[in-house]
Design a protein around this motif. Sequence first.
Motif, PDB file in Angstrom:
ATOM      1  N   PRO A   1       8.613   2.534  -3.662  1.00 33.70           N
ATOM      2  CA  PRO A   1       8.546   2.055  -2.268  1.00 33.70           C
ATOM      3  C   PRO A   1       9.880   2.061  -1.558  1.00 33.70           C
ATOM      4  CG  PRO A   1       8.394   0.202  -3.778  1.00 33.70           C
ATOM      5  CD  PRO A   1       8.300   1.447  -4.622  1.00 33.70           C
ATOM      6  N   MET A   2      10.993   2.066  -2.288  1.00 32.50           N
ATOM      7  CA  MET A   2      12.293   2.119  -1.618  1.00 32.50           C
ATOM      8  C   MET A   2      12.496   3.447  -0.884  1.00 32.50           C
ATOM      9  SD  MET A   2      12.468   2.714  -5.050  1.00 32.50           S
ATOM     10  CE  MET A   2      13.299   1.385  -5.885  1.00 32.50           C
ATOM     11  N   PHE A   3      11.719   4.464  -1.277  1.00 30.09           N
ATOM     12  CA  PHE A   3      11.735   5.742  -0.575  1.00 30.09           C
ATOM     13  C   PHE A   3      10.553   5.863   0.396  1.00 30.09           C
ATOM     14  CE2 PHE A   3      13.771   6.598  -4.705  1.00 30.09           C
ATOM     15  CZ  PHE A   3      15.007   7.057  -4.272  1.00 30.09           C
ATOM     16  N   SER A   4       9.367   5.520  -0.067  1.00 33.81           N
ATOM     17  CA  SER A   4       8.159   5.748   0.729  1.00 33.81           C
ATOM     18  C   SER A   4       7.932   4.689   1.801  1.00 33.81           C
ATOM     19  CB  SER A   4       6.923   5.819  -0.182  1.00 33.81           C
ATOM     20  OG  SER A   4       6.769   4.610  -0.920  1.00 33.81           O
ATOM     21  N   ARG A   5       8.288   3.434   1.540  1.00 35.24           N
ATOM     22  CA  ARG A   5       8.057   2.346   2.501  1.00 35.24           C
ATOM     23  C   ARG A   5       9.247   1.375   2.490  1.00 35.24           C
ATOM     24  NH1 ARG A   5       4.876   5.409   3.991  1.00 35.24           N
ATOM     25  NH2 ARG A   5       2.620   5.225   4.282  1.00 35.24           N
ATOM     26  N   PRO A   6      10.435   1.860   2.815  1.00 35.68           N
ATOM     27  CA  PRO A   6      11.617   0.985   2.729  1.00 35.68           C
ATOM     28  C   PRO A   6      11.587  -0.196   3.682  1.00 35.68           C
ATOM     29  CG  PRO A   6      12.167   3.051   3.833  1.00 35.68           C
ATOM     30  CD  PRO A   6      10.786   3.216   3.260  1.00 35.68           C
ATOM     31  N   HIS A   7      11.051   0.000   4.886  1.00 35.43           N
ATOM     32  CA  HIS A   7      11.034  -1.102   5.857  1.00 35.43           C
ATOM     33  C   HIS A   7      10.080  -2.205   5.406  1.00 35.43           C
ATOM     34  CE1 HIS A   7      13.360   1.625   8.238  1.00 35.43           C
ATOM     35  NE2 HIS A   7      12.363   2.489   8.350  1.00 35.43           N
ATOM     36  N   GLU A   8       8.902  -1.806   4.938  1.00 34.61           N
ATOM     37  CA  GLU A   8       7.938  -2.797   4.442  1.00 34.61           C
ATOM     38  C   GLU A   8       8.492  -3.522   3.221  1.00 34.61           C
ATOM     39  OE1 GLU A   8       7.372   0.278   5.268  1.00 34.61           O
ATOM     40  OE2 GLU A   8       5.442   0.534   6.300  1.00 34.61           O
ATOM     41  N   LEU A   9       9.145  -2.792   2.328  1.00 31.56           N
ATOM     42  CA  LEU A   9       9.725  -3.416   1.139  1.00 31.56           C
ATOM     43  C   LEU A   9      10.821  -4.396   1.535  1.00 31.56           C
ATOM     44  CD1 LEU A   9      10.018  -3.696  -1.913  1.00 31.56           C
ATOM     45  CD2 LEU A   9      11.523  -1.683  -1.884  1.00 31.56           C
ATOM     46  N   ALA A  10      11.674  -4.010   2.473  1.00 30.24           N
ATOM     47  CA  ALA A  10      12.744  -4.908   2.911  1.00 30.24           C
ATOM     48  C   ALA A  10      12.176  -6.188   3.504  1.00 30.24           C
ATOM     49  CB  ALA A  10      13.638  -4.195   3.929  1.00 30.24           C
ATOM     50  N   ARG A  11      11.115  -6.070   4.296  1.00 28.37           N
ATOM     51  CA  ARG A  11      10.510  -7.274   4.889  1.00 28.37           C
ATOM     52  C   ARG A  11       9.959  -8.204   3.807  1.00 28.37           C
ATOM     53  NH1 ARG A  11       8.810  -3.657   9.115  1.00 28.37           N
ATOM     54  NH2 ARG A  11       6.772  -3.331   8.133  1.00 28.37           N
ATOM     55  N   ILE A  12       9.346  -7.634   2.785  1.00 37.73           N
ATOM     56  CA  ILE A  12       8.831  -8.467   1.693  1.00 37.73           C
ATOM     57  C   ILE A  12       9.982  -9.168   0.985  1.00 37.73           C
ATOM     58  CG2 ILE A  12       7.720  -8.418  -0.572  1.00 37.73           C
ATOM     59  CD1 ILE A  12       5.970  -6.116   0.488  1.00 37.73           C
ATOM     60  N   LEU A  13      11.051  -8.454   0.716  1.00 35.90           N
ATOM     61  CA  LEU A  13      12.190  -9.052   0.014  1.00 35.90           C
ATOM     62  C   LEU A  13      12.810 -10.183   0.838  1.00 35.90           C
ATOM     63  CD1 LEU A  13      13.955  -5.880  -1.466  1.00 35.90           C
ATOM     64  CD2 LEU A  13      12.359  -7.443  -2.596  1.00 35.90           C
ATOM     65  N   LEU A  14      12.919  -9.985   2.137  1.00 28.54           N
ATOM     66  CA  LEU A  14      13.470 -11.037   2.992  1.00 28.54           C
ATOM     67  C   LEU A  14      12.568 -12.268   3.000  1.00 28.54           C
ATOM     68  CD1 LEU A  14      14.716  -8.845   5.972  1.00 28.54           C
ATOM     69  CD2 LEU A  14      16.131 -10.100   4.345  1.00 28.54           C
ATOM     70  N   ARG A  15      11.279 -12.038   3.070  1.00 30.37           N
ATOM     71  CA  ARG A  15      10.324 -13.155   3.076  1.00 30.37           C
ATOM     72  C   ARG A  15      10.377 -13.918   1.762  1.00 30.37           C
ATOM     73  NH1 ARG A  15       4.802 -10.874   3.261  1.00 30.37           N
ATOM     74  NH2 ARG A  15       4.943 -11.001   0.995  1.00 30.37           N
ATOM     75  N   GLU A  16      10.413 -13.195   0.658  1.00 24.98           N
ATOM     76  CA  GLU A  16      10.414 -13.851  -0.650  1.00 24.98           C
ATOM     77  C   GLU A  16      11.724 -14.612  -0.897  1.00 24.98           C
ATOM     78  OE1 GLU A  16       7.660 -14.056  -2.718  1.00 24.98           O
ATOM     79  OE2 GLU A  16       6.851 -13.299  -0.822  1.00 24.98           O
ATOM     80  N   ALA A  17      12.806 -14.102  -0.355  1.00 21.40           N
ATOM     81  CA  ALA A  17      14.086 -14.813  -0.493  1.00 21.40           C
ATOM     82  C   ALA A  17      14.067 -16.131   0.267  1.00 21.40           C
ATOM     83  CB  ALA A  17      15.229 -13.938   0.010  1.00 21.40           C
ATOM     84  N   ALA A  18      13.317 -16.154   1.379  1.00 26.58           N
ATOM     85  CA  ALA A  18      13.264 -17.349   2.217  1.00 26.58           C
ATOM     86  C   ALA A  18      12.329 -18.403   1.670  1.00 26.58           C
ATOM     87  CB  ALA A  18      12.846 -16.971   3.637  1.00 26.58           C
ATOM     88  N   GLU A  19      11.285 -17.973   0.936  1.00 24.71           N
ATOM     89  CA  GLU A  19      10.285 -18.911   0.435  1.00 24.71           C
ATOM     90  C   GLU A  19      10.640 -19.328  -0.986  1.00 24.71           C
ATOM     91  OE1 GLU A  19       6.418 -17.222   0.789  1.00 24.71           O
ATOM     92  OE2 GLU A  19       6.584 -16.903   2.954  1.00 24.71           O
ATOM     93  N   ARG A  20      11.452 -20.344  -1.097  1.00 23.49           N
ATOM     94  CA  ARG A  20      11.955 -20.749  -2.405  1.00 23.49           C
ATOM     95  C   ARG A  20      11.171 -21.942  -2.951  1.00 23.49           C
ATOM     96  NH1 ARG A  20      18.415 -20.216  -1.033  1.00 23.49           N
ATOM     97  NH2 ARG A  20      18.295 -18.094  -0.216  1.00 23.49           N
TER      98      ARG A  20
ATOM     99  N   ASP B   1       0.835  -1.201   0.000  1.00 26.82           N
ATOM    100  CA  ASP B   1       0.000   0.000   0.000  1.00 26.82           C
ATOM    101  C   ASP B   1       0.874   1.258   0.000  1.00 26.82           C
ATOM    102  OD1 ASP B   1      -2.113   1.757   0.103  1.00 26.82           O
ATOM    103  OD2 ASP B   1      -2.484   1.480   2.248  1.00 26.82           O
ATOM    104  N   THR B   2       1.401   1.564  -1.159  1.00 19.82           N
ATOM    105  CA  THR B   2       2.233   2.751  -1.339  1.00 19.82           C
ATOM    106  C   THR B   2       2.276   3.087  -2.824  1.00 19.82           C
ATOM    107  OG1 THR B   2       4.343   3.775  -0.731  1.00 19.82           O
ATOM    108  CG2 THR B   2       4.427   1.522  -1.587  1.00 19.82           C
ATOM    109  N   GLY B   3       3.071   4.107  -3.171  1.00 18.66           N
ATOM    110  CA  GLY B   3       3.196   4.510  -4.558  1.00 18.66           C
ATOM    111  C   GLY B   3       4.302   3.761  -5.281  1.00 18.66           C
ATOM    112  N   HIS B   4       4.716   4.311  -6.408  1.00 16.39           N
ATOM    113  CA  HIS B   4       5.592   3.616  -7.341  1.00 16.39           C
ATOM    114  C   HIS B   4       7.046   3.521  -6.878  1.00 16.39           C
ATOM    115  CE1 HIS B   4       6.826   2.062 -11.204  1.00 16.39           C
ATOM    116  NE2 HIS B   4       7.633   3.091 -11.426  1.00 16.39           N
TER     117      HIS B   4
END
Length: 232
Positions: A213-232, A208-211
């Motif tokens: 997210p590395m600026f507007s929601r960096p913490h949420e984006l980082a959590r998604i990236l960590l989760r996706e890296a773990a779910e292989r 739930d952010t704009g185009h």
Amino acid sequence: MARFLLVAGAWLGAWAWDAVVPELCAAGHDVRPLSLSGLAEKRGVAARQSTHVQDIVGEAAAPGARDVVLVGHSYGGVPAGQAAGRIGDRLVRLVLVDAPVPVDGASCVAGWPNGGAVAAAIDAHGGCWPPPGRGFYAGQDLTEEQITRIMDRSTPHPGDTLTEPAVLPRPLSEIPTTYIRCLRNGAGPDARAAELSAGGRWRLVELDTGHWPMFSRPHELARILLREAAER
């Protein structure tokens, strides 16, 4: 431990990931934000789309690069999608962040409603797509300070990277992929991403952010990236 390769969109460089990198590193991962040829500190270097693909492939082939999680934001998803098919078994996941999905034989701007205007702007500015004005970022969940930072550090984008056709060595449907849709960007996800997600081939994640997210929601984006890296 994964190796995250982070590729930002048009006009941006490795600096765009500054607020995301620390959280990925804190989780024990090797993190490599990339500035593609012709952008940021590499401004002035001649670049085509195939050059950007090779920038990414070269980093993925560096010594010790295993378990690669390749992240492409916006335009960066176009060379990232092509590079993903060239990385081989070193790649564990491709993550496209509000990005156009590359189509074999088609240019990046081919499917854009404003593709003609972009091509005209490239011709009028010496072969580069100039960074946009402040109004371009309105309604994208960015503070005025964040917009100013983006504008101050953006560089003209090499036009050939937008008009050169993509070359996909491997169907994207065969590549483990997560598509992050940014809900405040207005339009729905790329039509091809929606098709692949509906077919169960890709994972679709909404943020739930704009185009940018590395600026507007960096913490949420980082959590998604960590989760996706773990779910292989």
